[in-house]
Design an enzyme around this catalytic site. Structure first.
Site, PDB file in Angstrom:
ATOM      1  N   GLY A 234       5.028  -0.213 -17.353  1.00 53.95           N
ATOM      2  CA  GLY A 234       5.920   0.739 -16.886  1.00 53.95           C
ATOM      3  C   GLY A 234       7.160   0.625 -17.598  1.00 53.95           C
ATOM      4  O   GLY A 234       8.241   0.806 -17.125  1.00 53.95           O
ATOM      5  N   GLY A 235       6.947   0.828 -18.936  1.00 53.34           N
ATOM      6  CA  GLY A 235       8.173   0.497 -19.690  1.00 53.34           C
ATOM      7  C   GLY A 235       8.861   1.701 -20.475  1.00 53.34           C
ATOM      8  O   GLY A 235       9.391   1.811 -21.245  1.00 53.34           O
ATOM      9  N   ASP A 259       2.687   3.303 -19.926  1.00 46.92           N
ATOM     10  CA  ASP A 259       3.303   3.912 -18.509  1.00 46.92           C
ATOM     11  C   ASP A 259       2.586   4.942 -18.114  1.00 46.92           C
ATOM     12  O   ASP A 259       1.375   4.995 -18.771  1.00 46.92           O
ATOM     13  CB  ASP A 259       4.771   4.572 -19.281  1.00 46.92           C
ATOM     14  CG  ASP A 259       5.679   4.795 -18.113  1.00 46.92           C
ATOM     15  OD1 ASP A 259       5.261   5.497 -17.000  1.00 46.92           O
ATOM     16  OD2 ASP A 259       6.525   3.989 -17.774  1.00 46.92           O
ATOM     17  N   ASP A 282      -2.370   2.895 -15.714  1.00 49.85           N
ATOM     18  CA  ASP A 282      -1.632   2.838 -14.419  1.00 49.85           C
ATOM     19  C   ASP A 282      -1.720   1.383 -13.981  1.00 49.85           C
ATOM     20  O   ASP A 282      -2.710   0.862 -13.844  1.00 49.85           O
ATOM     21  CB  ASP A 282      -2.688   3.831 -13.524  1.00 49.85           C
ATOM     22  CG  ASP A 282      -2.402   3.864 -12.167  1.00 49.85           C
ATOM     23  OD1 ASP A 282      -1.554   3.086 -11.838  1.00 49.85           O
ATOM     24  OD2 ASP A 282      -3.115   4.554 -11.338  1.00 49.85           O
ATOM     25  N   PHE A 283      -0.553   1.092 -13.688  1.00 46.67           N
ATOM     26  CA  PHE A 283      -0.413  -0.134 -13.261  1.00 46.67           C
ATOM     27  C   PHE A 283      -0.970  -0.563 -11.741  1.00 46.67           C
ATOM     28  O   PHE A 283      -1.026  -1.699 -11.394  1.00 46.67           O
ATOM     29  CB  PHE A 283       0.945  -1.031 -13.425  1.00 46.67           C
ATOM     30  CG  PHE A 283       2.225  -0.297 -12.858  1.00 46.67           C
ATOM     31  CD1 PHE A 283       1.979   0.004 -11.660  1.00 46.67           C
ATOM     32  CD2 PHE A 283       3.190  -0.013 -13.678  1.00 46.67           C
ATOM     33  CE1 PHE A 283       3.042   0.776 -10.939  1.00 46.67           C
ATOM     34  CE2 PHE A 283       4.309   0.792 -13.011  1.00 46.67           C
ATOM     35  CZ  PHE A 283       4.171   1.133 -11.678  1.00 46.67           C
ATOM     36  N   HIS A 301      11.070  -2.814  -8.156  1.00 48.35           N
ATOM     37  CA  HIS A 301      12.050  -2.298  -7.365  1.00 48.35           C
ATOM     38  C   HIS A 301      11.548  -0.941  -6.730  1.00 48.35           C
ATOM     39  O   HIS A 301      12.166  -0.203  -5.841  1.00 48.35           O
ATOM     40  CB  HIS A 301      13.503  -2.266  -7.724  1.00 48.35           C
ATOM     41  CG  HIS A 301      13.783  -1.223  -8.629  1.00 48.35           C
ATOM     42  ND1 HIS A 301      15.186  -0.869  -9.125  1.00 48.35           N
ATOM     43  CD2 HIS A 301      12.992  -0.541  -9.470  1.00 48.35           C
ATOM     44  CE1 HIS A 301      15.097   0.194  -9.672  1.00 48.35           C
ATOM     45  NE2 HIS A 301      13.791   0.509 -10.096  1.00 48.35           N
TER      46      HIS A 301
HETATM   47  C1  LIG Z   1      12.236   2.726 -12.959  1.00 44.95           C
HETATM   48  S1  LIG Z   1      11.389   2.978 -14.068  1.00 44.95           S
HETATM   49  C2  LIG Z   1      11.589   1.530 -15.501  1.00 44.95           C
HETATM   50  C3  LIG Z   1      11.096   2.013 -16.732  1.00 44.95           C
HETATM   51  C4  LIG Z   1      11.536   0.842 -17.886  1.00 44.95           C
HETATM   52  N1  LIG Z   1      10.797  -0.167 -17.453  1.00 44.95           N
HETATM   53  C5  LIG Z   1      13.173   0.463 -17.729  1.00 44.95           C
HETATM   54  O1  LIG Z   1      13.521  -0.402 -17.037  1.00 44.95           O
HETATM   55  O2  LIG Z   1      13.778   1.322 -18.169  1.00 44.95           O
HETATM   56  C6  LIG Z   1       9.818   2.649 -13.562  1.00 44.95           C
HETATM   57  C7  LIG Z   1       8.716   3.046 -14.531  1.00 44.95           C
HETATM   58  O3  LIG Z   1       7.537   2.861 -14.034  1.00 44.95           O
HETATM   59  C8  LIG Z   1       6.463   3.892 -14.453  1.00 44.95           C
HETATM   60  N2  LIG Z   1       5.436   4.031 -13.297  1.00 44.95           N
HETATM   61  C9  LIG Z   1       5.300   4.432 -12.193  1.00 44.95           C
HETATM   62  N3  LIG Z   1       4.211   4.461 -11.771  1.00 44.95           N
HETATM   63  C10 LIG Z   1       3.325   3.951 -12.676  1.00 44.95           C
HETATM   64  C11 LIG Z   1       2.053   3.379 -12.655  1.00 44.95           C
HETATM   65  N4  LIG Z   1       1.351   3.752 -11.558  1.00 44.95           N
HETATM   66  N5  LIG Z   1       1.651   3.079 -13.873  1.00 44.95           N
HETATM   67  C12 LIG Z   1       2.366   2.860 -14.877  1.00 44.95           C
HETATM   68  N6  LIG Z   1       3.578   3.107 -14.714  1.00 44.95           N
HETATM   69  C13 LIG Z   1       4.298   3.652 -13.818  1.00 44.95           C
HETATM   70  C14 LIG Z   1       7.529   5.122 -14.329  1.00 44.95           C
HETATM   71  O4  LIG Z   1       6.904   6.344 -15.128  1.00 44.95           O
HETATM   72  C15 LIG Z   1       8.775   4.694 -14.832  1.00 44.95           C
HETATM   73  O5  LIG Z   1       8.701   4.532 -16.327  1.00 44.95           O
END
Ligand SMILES: C[S@@+](CC[C@H](N)C(=O)[O-])C[C@H]1O[C@@H](n2cnc3c(N)ncnc32)[C@H](O)[C@@H]1O
Length: 895
Positions: A234-235, A259, A282-283, A301
């Site tokens: 989710g980077g 992501d 998809d995590f 969070h």
């Molecule tokens: C709050 S952001 C944080 C992004 C990054 N890690 C940072 O700290 O800047 C949460 C991230 O989780 C990703 N995300 C949400 N659901 C996801 C999923 N099911 N699989 C992978 N990534 C996901 C979002 O697209 C987003 O980029």
């Protein structure tokens, strides 16, 4: 503080900002908020909250649409007229006048004359992708969801939201979709949110500074081998990995940012460092990669507890024996939370029924841990666990509970090579295969590929491994992971939380059975924070539960406070431990907490070049500094109540902490120190002292006492700490420190003001009263009865401030031990010490010495035998007590 004091504080803080005092900047803004609160009337509060606040958001958003900020920026400092500002979108000049007049009144742009305006620092920032994205996402999603909170809560009888698709956002935007899919449908929002993620933590210390990345990623094979060092789960757009590359260009192994598809697709490959691989993943599906480190920054969070557990479970599927998960999230203190933290928390609630986690009553991470455990059993329902292991050296089979680690590391294997070498080899990558060979399931195991690659948690590792009969499997992978250099799409059959129905009662068909979180009341009890009531009440050996940063708000180091209270992130790292290495009871009760707050103890010196923290070495330049990068903690459910700050406070008074380990066995809390953080085994072994107390704030808060369960401290590695000197450690708690400790600072230390290698203990009576099984004896006791005590307090608190000599061998020291378990006393030399006197033992730092009963012992001296079997007297003050030699592989068992 009254208004005058606030103005003085602001003036001082502003001076600090000019002088570059770390943390001052973060402190300044909250002080200005306090100042305006101190002068604002209630009526003004109404206006500022309900009129100015929403209007700021609305006019900034409108000005973005009208390109007003862009136009002002293009003027490059010159004034722009209303007519020119209106032109870009052919808007009514009268309307634009009203909007820009407001923006000028709230200092977002600057009014240079009648109908003339120019840009400011803020309005220019509003043309950059990150801040622009923040404004668009902030207005279109965030604030609209937040406005909905009152009616949402009212309709749901004021219950804490927990359904990710039934949050204020769904009411506000009239959707049934979860936040992320909702955003995905709108490319402007996708970009805005992702861009904002690149800057939202701006100004805060980056994880590459406080996390021991180099150490964690040691020995990762070169990326040409296909090995992956780090996956940012989710980077987002990969900004965290870009920072890793810029700080550590020489890291080996690949870096992968994962992501959602739309986010990965929005990354411009030309702008992404070639060393970073993009991957759609998809995590909520099993992690397809094996990597040394899985990093989750501001991911958990976004999610309710159940989904956090699922995310972690899926990540865990990518874990190999030496993998770790690093979680970088905010941690809300119990008291004195800053407005940025509380806003984030409620913001997460509004967007997805999620939350920023509090640090006490403990973190929910514990709950994740127990969930993983529960899930592990659930995953394997009906499958026989591996029946045991066989050692590659002696080919002996043993039960899972006995465990291979115990077998090897406790020198129980008769055929293992030289224990010391064996031990070293465990640290070496080259011997990984050997280690695994011993660790792996026996070939006759009926479920060898299902689960349970039990590993030594010191290396981090796999806790859950799902097999064919287990849960979801990867449905498609277009290329082999090793070959892939571009995007990969991995999907799985696991239900997505996005698909959950709004009504929890309808979701059972889609959703894996939710695992109930333990009610917090089950692990939290006020009794934990009370002082020891009787000397025999083991459960009262607890540090206070509720030491929040606010409790230290009057202390002198601004950075420690601001960082603790202004919403800096907390870095936690987890490695699942090996339940086979635990007693059954222990296992049931055990969980991990992640108390690490590396910066709550930081101080200016940490960041002073040449003197402060050097991220490349993990050390500070100051003498007396010790790496604290491997704080370890292990606790048992029934009596764990401890938060960051109590641990920090304890640490601040534990002198000579090269690494600090804290543990709580079934009945006691322990804090142990070691001198060689780079040596994993040394960490395990060097438990020297234990610190406990009824209250950090009490007059005599600390005591040193023995702990029979120190081994538990070695099983979990938690978090990282920056390197800091002992003074730095103590600084945030300067006014809390025991007066005796304070008075002695600098003494015996060449006046350098550093506290080193000394533990200043309070009065003896209070210590012995905390030793339920202790029976004070003569220091010279040669009594060889079979007392079950390992140690007995005997010594006094000398006035010279060098007080390490509170332990003395009991009668059993050096003598026969029960069951060969080693109740002897072992100490470790804390520094070199040369003695010419006859009969004296020369100490080299790190030497382990067995203390032998000797009638001549006394006056600060013990008699003992070193690793080379040399015997002699040595000064106790240069040594720290180890727990059981059982843990020291270099010393063979007697007899
Ligand atoms: C709050 S952001 C944080 C992004 C990054 N890690 C940072 O700290 O800047 C949460 C991230 O989780 C990703 N995300 C949400 N659901 C996801 C999923 N099911 N699989 C992978 N990534 C996901 C979002 O697209 C987003 O980029």
């Amino acid at each position: 503080m009254d208004t005058t004091q606030l103005i003085e504080a602001i003036t001082q803080c502003n001076r600090d900002v000019s002088n570059g005092v770390p943390g001052a900047k973060e402190k300044l803004l909250p002080l200005t908020y306090q100042l305006s609160a101190s002068v604002e009337t209630p009526t003004q509060m109404i206006w500022s909250t309900f009129s100015t606040g929403p209007l700021r958001a609305a006019t900034v958003r409108t000005a973005i649409d009208l390109d007003i900020f862009k136009t002002l920026k293009a003027a490059d400092g010159a004034s722009t007229s209303i007519l020119d500002l209106a032109k870009a979108r052919n808007a009514s000049p009268d309307l634009v006048r009203r909007i820009v007049a407001f923006l000028a009144s709230v200092d977002i742009i600057f009014e240079t004359g009648v109908d003339a305006y120019c840009a400011t620092r803020i309005s220019n920032a509003l043309t950059t992708p990150g801040i622009l994205g923040g404004a668009i996402y902030g207005h279109d999603i965030m604030s609209r969801s937040m406005w909905e909170i009152p009616s949402y809560l009212s309709k749901r009888s004021y219950q804490n939201p927990s359904n990710p698709v039934d949050a204020p956002l769904q009411d506000a935007l009239n959707t049934k979709q979860h936040f992320f899919p909702y955003v995905s449908a709108n490319s402007l929002l996708v970009k805005s949110f992702a861009d904002f993620m690149g800057v939202y933590r701006e100004g805060k210390e980056h994880w590459t500074i406080f996390y021991p990345l180099r150490e964690r990623l040691q020995h990762v094979p070169d990326s040409s081998s296909g090995a992956i060092a780090l996956v940012d789960v989710g980077g987002g757009l990969g900004h965290d990995l870009a920072a890793v590359l810029s700080q550590h260009p020489a890291l080996s192994g690949k870096l992968v940012v994962q992501d959602r598809k739309e986010v990965i697709d929005s990354i411009d490959p030309a702008k992404l460092d070639a060393g970073i691989q993009r991957e759609t993943h998809d995590f909520f599906t099993p992690q397809p990669r094996k990597a040394r480190l899985f990093y989750l920054h501001s991911v958990l969070h976004d999610w309710d507890d159940e989904n956090c557990v699922k995310i972690l479970q899926n990540v865990a599927k990518g874990m190999d024996v030496d993998s770790r998960i690093a979680i970088n999230d905010l941690l809300v203190p119990d008291r004195g939370s800053s407005r940025s933290l509380t806003s984030m928390d409620l913001g997460m609630m509004a967007l997805g029924s999620a939350a920023e986690r509090t640090e006490s009553p403990l973190t929910r991470v514990r709950a994740y841990r127990s969930h993983l455990k529960t899930k592990r059993h659930a995953d394997n329902a009906g499958l026989a666990p591996p029946s045991g292991f066989s050692c590659q050296y002696c080919e002996q089979n043993f039960t899972r509970k006995e465990g291979p680690i115990r077998h090897l590391e406790r020198n129980q294997c008769p055929k293992a090579p030289n224990p010391k070498r064996k031990h070293e080899s465990l640290d070496s990558r080259a011997d990984d295969a050997k280690r695994r060979a011993c660790v792996g399931p026996r070939s006759d195991s009926t479920a060898s590929d299902e689960i349970d690659q039990d590993i030594d948690s010191g290396y981090g590792g796999l806790y859950v491994r799902e097999g064919a009969g287990g849960g979801p499997s990867i449905a498609s992978s277009s290329k082999s992971p090793e070959d892939s250099t571009t995007d990969q799409t991995v999907s799985a059959g696991a239900p997505s939380p996005y698909e959950y129905s709004r009504k929890a009662s309808n979701v059972s068909a889609d959703m894996p059975t939710p695992v109930q979180l333990p009610p917090l009341s089950a692990v939290w009890s006020p009794e934990y924070s009370t002082a020891p009531s009787t000397s025999h009440d083991a459960t009262s050996y607890l540090l206070p539960a509720q030491q929040s940063p606010a409790a230290y708000s009057h202390t002198a180091t601004p950075s420690s406070l601001t960082r603790a209270t202004t919403g800096d992130s907390e870095m936690s790292e987890t490695s699942w431990y090996n339940p086979a290495d635990e007693d059954e009871d222990d296992e049931k009760q055990s969980f991990l907490i992640m108390p690490n707050n590396p910066r709550s103890m930081s101080s200016p010196a940490l960041h002073t070049p040449g003197q402060g923290f050097d991220p490349t070495t993990g050390h500070t330049g100051s003498e007396g500094s010790r790496p604290l990068s491997d704080a370890m903690e292990r606790m048992s459910l029934k009596n764990v109540v401890m938060d960051n700050h109590s641990i920090d406070a304890a640490v601040s008074k534990t002198i000579d902490s090269s690494a600090v380990s804290a543990s709580r066995g079934p009945s006691r809390f322990s804090l142990a120190t070691s001198t060689a953080t780079s040596d994993y085994n040394a960490k395990r072994l060097s438990f020297t002292s234990l610190l406990g107390g009824s209250s950090i704030k009490s007059a005599h808060p600390s005591a040193v006492y023995s702990v029979p369960h120190s081994r538990t401290a070695s099983l979990l590695t938690i978090g990282s700490r920056s390197t800091m000197s002992l003074d730095e450690m103590a600084a945030p708690f300067a006014s809390e420190v025991d007066p005796e400790l304070r008075d002695h600072r600098g003494k015996g230390d060449q006046g350098q003001g550093r506290i080193r290698r000394k533990v200043f203990l309070p009065s003896l009576p209070s210590i012995s009263s905390w030793m339920p099984q202790s029976r004070p004896r003569s220091r010279d006791s040669n009594d060889t009865d079979d007392s079950s005590e390992a140690l007995t307090l005997t010594a006094s608190n000398r006035a010279d401030g060098v007080q390490w000599d509170l332990f003395a061998p009991t009668g059993s020291a050096g003598g026969a031990t029960k069951g060969g378990k080693g109740d002897q006393l072992w100490v470790k030399a804390l520094e070199d010490h040369h003695e010419d006197a006859r009969g004296a033992l020369t100490l080299r730092k790190g030497d382990v010495i067995q203390v032998l009963p000797h009638r001549g012992s006394g006056n600060g001296e013990w008699y003992g035998m070193n690793q080379d079997s040399k015997k002699g007297f040595f000064p106790r003050k240069h040594c720290a007590v180890l727990q059981q030699r059982l843990y020291h592989p270099t010393i063979p068992e007697e007899g």
